[in-house]
Design a protein around this motif. Structure first.
Motif, PDB file in Angstrom:
ATOM      1  N   SER A  91      84.849 -31.379 -10.936  1.00  0.00           N
ATOM      2  CA  SER A  91      83.740 -31.493 -11.896  1.00  0.00           C
ATOM      3  C   SER A  91      83.651 -32.907 -12.466  1.00  0.00           C
ATOM      4  CB  SER A  91      83.913 -30.476 -13.030  1.00  0.00           C
ATOM      5  OG  SER A  91      83.662 -29.160 -12.572  1.00  0.00           O
ATOM      6  N   LEU A  92      84.789 -33.547 -12.713  1.00  0.00           N
ATOM      7  CA  LEU A  92      84.765 -34.926 -13.209  1.00  0.00           C
ATOM      8  C   LEU A  92      84.180 -35.866 -12.158  1.00  0.00           C
ATOM      9  CD1 LEU A  92      88.245 -35.121 -15.001  1.00  0.00           C
ATOM     10  CD2 LEU A  92      85.992 -35.094 -16.082  1.00  0.00           C
ATOM     11  N   TYR A  95      80.351 -35.184 -12.220  1.00  0.00           N
ATOM     12  CA  TYR A  95      79.650 -35.655 -13.420  1.00  0.00           C
ATOM     13  C   TYR A  95      80.327 -36.931 -13.914  1.00  0.00           C
ATOM     14  CZ  TYR A  95      77.962 -30.877 -13.129  1.00  0.00           C
ATOM     15  OH  TYR A  95      77.409 -29.691 -12.675  1.00  0.00           O
ATOM     16  N   ASP A  97      79.359 -39.288 -15.856  1.00  0.00           N
ATOM     17  CA  ASP A  97      79.238 -39.593 -17.277  1.00  0.00           C
ATOM     18  C   ASP A  97      80.334 -38.901 -18.084  1.00  0.00           C
ATOM     19  OD1 ASP A  97      78.023 -37.136 -16.582  1.00  0.00           O
ATOM     20  OD2 ASP A  97      76.810 -37.143 -18.420  1.00  0.00           O
ATOM     21  N   ILE A  98      80.682 -37.678 -17.694  1.00  0.00           N
ATOM     22  CA  ILE A  98      81.756 -36.955 -18.375  1.00  0.00           C
ATOM     23  C   ILE A  98      83.099 -37.610 -18.081  1.00  0.00           C
ATOM     24  CG2 ILE A  98      82.988 -34.743 -18.483  1.00  0.00           C
ATOM     25  CD1 ILE A  98      80.322 -33.349 -17.981  1.00  0.00           C
ATOM     26  N   GLN A  99      83.302 -38.033 -16.846  1.00  0.00           N
ATOM     27  CA  GLN A  99      84.543 -38.720 -16.486  1.00  0.00           C
ATOM     28  C   GLN A  99      84.708 -40.001 -17.300  1.00  0.00           C
ATOM     29  OE1 GLN A  99      86.779 -40.625 -12.522  1.00  0.00           O
ATOM     30  NE2 GLN A  99      85.005 -39.287 -12.267  1.00  0.00           N
ATOM     31  N   LYS A 101      83.507 -40.578 -20.283  1.00  0.00           N
ATOM     32  CA  LYS A 101      83.833 -40.217 -21.666  1.00  0.00           C
ATOM     33  C   LYS A 101      85.319 -39.887 -21.807  1.00  0.00           C
ATOM     34  CE  LYS A 101      79.299 -38.418 -23.070  1.00  0.00           C
ATOM     35  NZ  LYS A 101      78.556 -37.209 -23.524  1.00  0.00           N
ATOM     36  N   TYR A 128      88.225 -34.577 -26.554  1.00  0.00           N
ATOM     37  CA  TYR A 128      87.179 -34.432 -25.530  1.00  0.00           C
ATOM     38  C   TYR A 128      87.773 -33.922 -24.217  1.00  0.00           C
ATOM     39  CZ  TYR A 128      83.045 -35.240 -22.708  1.00  0.00           C
ATOM     40  OH  TYR A 128      81.964 -35.056 -21.872  1.00  0.00           O
ATOM     41  N   VAL A 132      86.808 -30.621 -21.964  1.00  0.00           N
ATOM     42  CA  VAL A 132      86.559 -30.652 -20.519  1.00  0.00           C
ATOM     43  C   VAL A 132      87.429 -29.630 -19.802  1.00  0.00           C
ATOM     44  CG1 VAL A 132      86.851 -32.059 -18.432  1.00  0.00           C
ATOM     45  CG2 VAL A 132      85.770 -33.046 -20.457  1.00  0.00           C
ATOM     46  N   GLU A 135      86.088 -26.133 -20.506  1.00  0.00           N
ATOM     47  CA  GLU A 135      84.863 -25.889 -19.756  1.00  0.00           C
ATOM     48  C   GLU A 135      85.157 -25.729 -18.268  1.00  0.00           C
ATOM     49  OE1 GLU A 135      80.495 -25.773 -19.231  1.00  0.00           O
ATOM     50  OE2 GLU A 135      82.143 -24.870 -20.363  1.00  0.00           O
ATOM     51  N   PRO A 189      80.912 -29.617 -21.550  1.00  0.00           N
ATOM     52  CA  PRO A 189      82.152 -29.587 -22.350  1.00  0.00           C
ATOM     53  C   PRO A 189      81.908 -29.404 -23.842  1.00  0.00           C
ATOM     54  CG  PRO A 189      82.223 -31.362 -20.739  1.00  0.00           C
ATOM     55  CD  PRO A 189      80.820 -30.829 -20.720  1.00  0.00           C
ATOM     56  N   GLU A 190      80.783 -29.911 -24.333  1.00  0.00           N
ATOM     57  CA  GLU A 190      80.516 -29.844 -25.775  1.00  0.00           C
ATOM     58  C   GLU A 190      80.395 -28.415 -26.296  1.00  0.00           C
ATOM     59  OE1 GLU A 190      79.698 -33.838 -24.373  1.00  0.00           O
ATOM     60  OE2 GLU A 190      79.067 -31.868 -23.667  1.00  0.00           O
TER      61      GLU A 190
END
Length: 267
Positions: A91-92, A95, A97-99, A101, A128, A132, A135, A189-190
């Motif tokens: 998933s990281l 995505y 952008d999540i990685q 963060k 955070y 992750v 999620e 994740p949020e």
């Protein structure tokens, strides 16, 4: 066929002997020390608690009960934790952008350090990354279902299920139920922020089961996943292989029938 059965039984005996050696060595150590030495310790470890636990009648756990718990802690968590880490890395990679963060949070925690070794006090700062991981366990469900057996008659919506009835709890279905989760097929994740978690039902998110029979190693598993993922993301960038799509195999542990292929590069 008999050869395979013999091999399985032989391997089971080996696994049990490892657990029994650990238990017997610790029991001997406890027997040879003053009782005050154990009670004076600020924290008792997992095995100490099992060996010294007593019920209301002063009765302790049997050797078999202790061995079963040690077996679970030593061996059961490996496949599930490896599955969780693998799918979260997928998933990281998917995505970016999540990685990024996650990386930014790590850089903030590890700022001005000579190494990227995490300290114990760092673990709770990775808020955070924790979101992750949760999620990832919701979306990919390392353990997609569990089974339980009723110990007494149980009534649900007017129907009585007798004691001894076996039931399956489909965590994958629960974690993707549209009546429970908003946009359940998306990786967000949020949704596990402190504010959102405070509004959740206690049995809405149960990657480690729930109630008195929940996973005895869940806190250890979360810490293990945090440390491993933190090390990996801080050192490497993960990207999808455009020619490969993993195919989920819903079994006792969530696996991919064709593996999880990612592209990895040094940061």
């Amino acid at each position: 066929m008999l050869g395979n059965v013999y091999k399985v039984l032989k391997n089971c005996d080996l696994v049990h002997s490892v657990a029994e050696d650990v238990i017997n060595n610790r029991q001997t150590a406890l027997d040879n020390q003053e009782p005050s030495a154990t009670s004076a310790r600020k924290y008792l470890d997992f095995l100490d608690i099992l060996l010294t636990a007593k019920d209301e009648n002063g009765k302790g756990m049997t050797q078999l009960e202790i061995r079963n718990e040690v077996d679970t802690f030593l061996f059961e968590g490996h496949d599930t934790t490896a599955s969780a880490i693998s799918w979260i890395l997928y998933s990281l990679a998917k995505y970016q952008d999540i990685q990024e963060k996650v990386l930014a949070e790590l850089n903030s925690v590890l700022e001005d350090r000579e190494t990227d070794d995490l300290q114990w006090n760092d673990v709770n700062k990775l808020e955070y990354l924790t979101m992750v991981i949760k999620e990832g366990m919701r979306d990919h469900c390392p353990v997609p279902f569990i089974q339980r057996q009723f110990t007494k008659d149980f009534e649900l919506e007017g129907k009585t299920f007798p004691a001894g009835t076996s039931v399956s709890i489909q965590m994958f279905g629960l974690h993707h139920n549209e009546t429970v989760w908003e946009k359940p097929m998306e990786f967000i994740p949020e949704r596990f922020s402190k504010e959102n978690v405070a509004k959740m039902d206690s049995y809405q998110f149960v990657p480690f089961s729930a109630g008195p029979r929940n996973c005895i190693g869940q806190h250890f598993a979360m810490i293990e996943e945090k440390i491993i993922l933190a090390k990996l993301v801080h050192r490497y960038k993960f990207e999808l292989d455009p020619d490969h799509t993993p195919k989920k195999n819903v079994a006792a542990v969530m696996r991919s029938d064709n593996g999880i292929m990612l592209r990895i590069s040094n940061r």
